[in-house]
Design an enzyme around this catalytic site. Structure first.
Site, PDB file in Angstrom:
ATOM      1  CG  HIS A   1      -9.112  61.244 -25.361  1.00 51.36           C
ATOM      2  ND1 HIS A   1      -9.951  62.289 -25.639  1.00 51.36           N
ATOM      3  CD2 HIS A   1      -9.747  60.493 -24.434  1.00 51.36           C
ATOM      4  CE1 HIS A   1     -11.048  62.187 -24.896  1.00 51.36           C
ATOM      5  NE2 HIS A   1     -10.935  61.103 -24.157  1.00 51.36           N
TER       6      HIS A   1
ATOM      7  CE1 TYR B   1      -5.350  58.836 -18.747  1.00 51.50           C
ATOM      8  CE2 TYR B   1      -4.545  60.787 -17.654  1.00 51.50           C
ATOM      9  CZ  TYR B   1      -5.582  60.076 -18.209  1.00 51.50           C
ATOM     10  OH  TYR B   1      -6.842  60.622 -18.229  1.00 51.50           O
TER      11      TYR B   1
END
Length: 347
Positions: free
Chosen positions: A70, A338
């Site tokens: 992303h 993340y």
């Protein structure tokens, strides 16, 4: 690495290997971190996440300062106003009724920052939201446009990544990724739910992982997020999406906000007894109760989206008292991946 070369990599490693049943963008959404390489002994979560990021970098290329997945997105701001029913389900201050400032990021899938917004590989699109109530108890929500996730565990996601890297145009048939899809029938079904919208503000975003709302008396309600555009969903055909400009979604959102707010209803799909909370490949029946938690109203794009998104970190376990993680193992896998991706782009 040039944009053309990156796009060629994506197409040869995915479209040919998947034979049209799925797309790399959908397969590689950041919702799980694979475990150790296939056949290797299990390793700790940090090692698992390192392997995830390394594999994504191998597929998408190295783009310093960008997310491993992303990578392309736009940051906006606004507010969230909870419904009265939300306060009855959770004691979290974000649901107390007062307007809460939010920062949100819409994104395309893949780790390719130059991917055209209308490309099939840009699906599923993501919406991550950081709620910032006055008491300092932040809450992060990370959603995407898939209706459910292709795999249930980090190990399965690992196997999917490895299969993609081994399924080039010269791979023997059936390719490793074709074998994976055959062995995991939920995967192609999940990936088929990814569609391209006319606007980031005209797409529904789903929380594929289950979380738990806890009220003042300690009652617990497992749920999944569903974030629905007030203006209605508007999806494009593959042909219409292909005809759009390469940055039409990222350019359209700030322009839309300059004309007025963009609103979403934040819903909670409440689980019933027996509904799987630890398996993201299993969607709950549509007759499950949908609670309106409140309205997300986006009002402006940030002045420097690129700088803002580099500094932003959305963590699924960044939750206030009154919202908890469920037993879904992918939540912790996402947190580990993340954190590593954030550390890399912050260097």
């Amino acid at each position: 690495m040039t944009h053309a070369r990156i796009q060629t990599q994506v197409q040869t490693k995915v479209r040919r290997s998947l034979s049209g049943c799925a797309l790399l963008g959908a397969a590689l959404l950041a919702a799980a971190a694979p475990a150790s390489a296939q056949g290797a002994p299990p390793q700790d979560a940090a090692s698992t996440a390192e392997q995830t990021i390394a594999t994504m970098t191998k597929i998408f290329g190295d783009h310093p300062g960008k997310r491993s997945n992303h990578a392309k997105g736009v940051v906006v701001e606004g507010r969230f106003t909870a419904s009265k029913e939300a306060a009855s389900l959770s004691k979290a201050s974000v649901f107390s009724g007062a307007a809460v400032p939010v920062t949100a990021r819409f994104s395309d899938s893949t780790g390719v920052p130059q991917i055209p917004d209308g490309a099939p590989d840009a699906n599923p699109h993501g919406l991550a939201i950081k709620f910032k109530p006055a008491d300092g108890s932040e809450m992060d929500v990370v959603t995407n446009s898939l209706k459910f996730f292709p795999v249930a565990t980090g190990e399965e996601f690992r196997d999917l990544l490895v299969a993609i890297t081994r399924s080039g145009p010269d791979a023997q048939k059936p390719t490793p990724v074709e074998q994976f899809m055959a062995a995991h029938p939920a995967a192609p079904k999940a990936l088929a739910t990814a569609k391209t919208p006319s606007s980031f503000g005209r797409q529904t975003y789903n929380g594929v992982n289950a979380f738990v709302l806890v009220d003042a008396a300690g009652k617990r309600n497992p749920f999944r997020y569903r974030i629905v555009p007030v203006a209605g969903e508007e999806l494009l055909s593959a042909e219409d999406a292909k005809a759009k400009g390469p940055n039409y979604l990222l350019e359209e959102m700030p322009a839309r906000l300059a004309q007025g707010p963009v609103a979403f209803r934040v819903l909670a799909q409440i689980a019933q007894a027996g509904d799987a909370t630890k398996d993201s490949t299993i969607p709950w029946p549509e007759d499950r109760r949908l609670v309106d938690l409140g309205t997300l109203t986006l009002t402006q794009a940030v002045p420097d989206s690129e700088s803002a998104e580099k500094a932003l970190l959305f963590m699924p376990n960044n939750l206030p008292d009154g919202v908890e993680v469920s037993d879904d193992p992918l939540i912790d896998a996402r947190v580990q991946a993340y954190a590593i991706s954030f550390g890399r782009r912050s260097q």
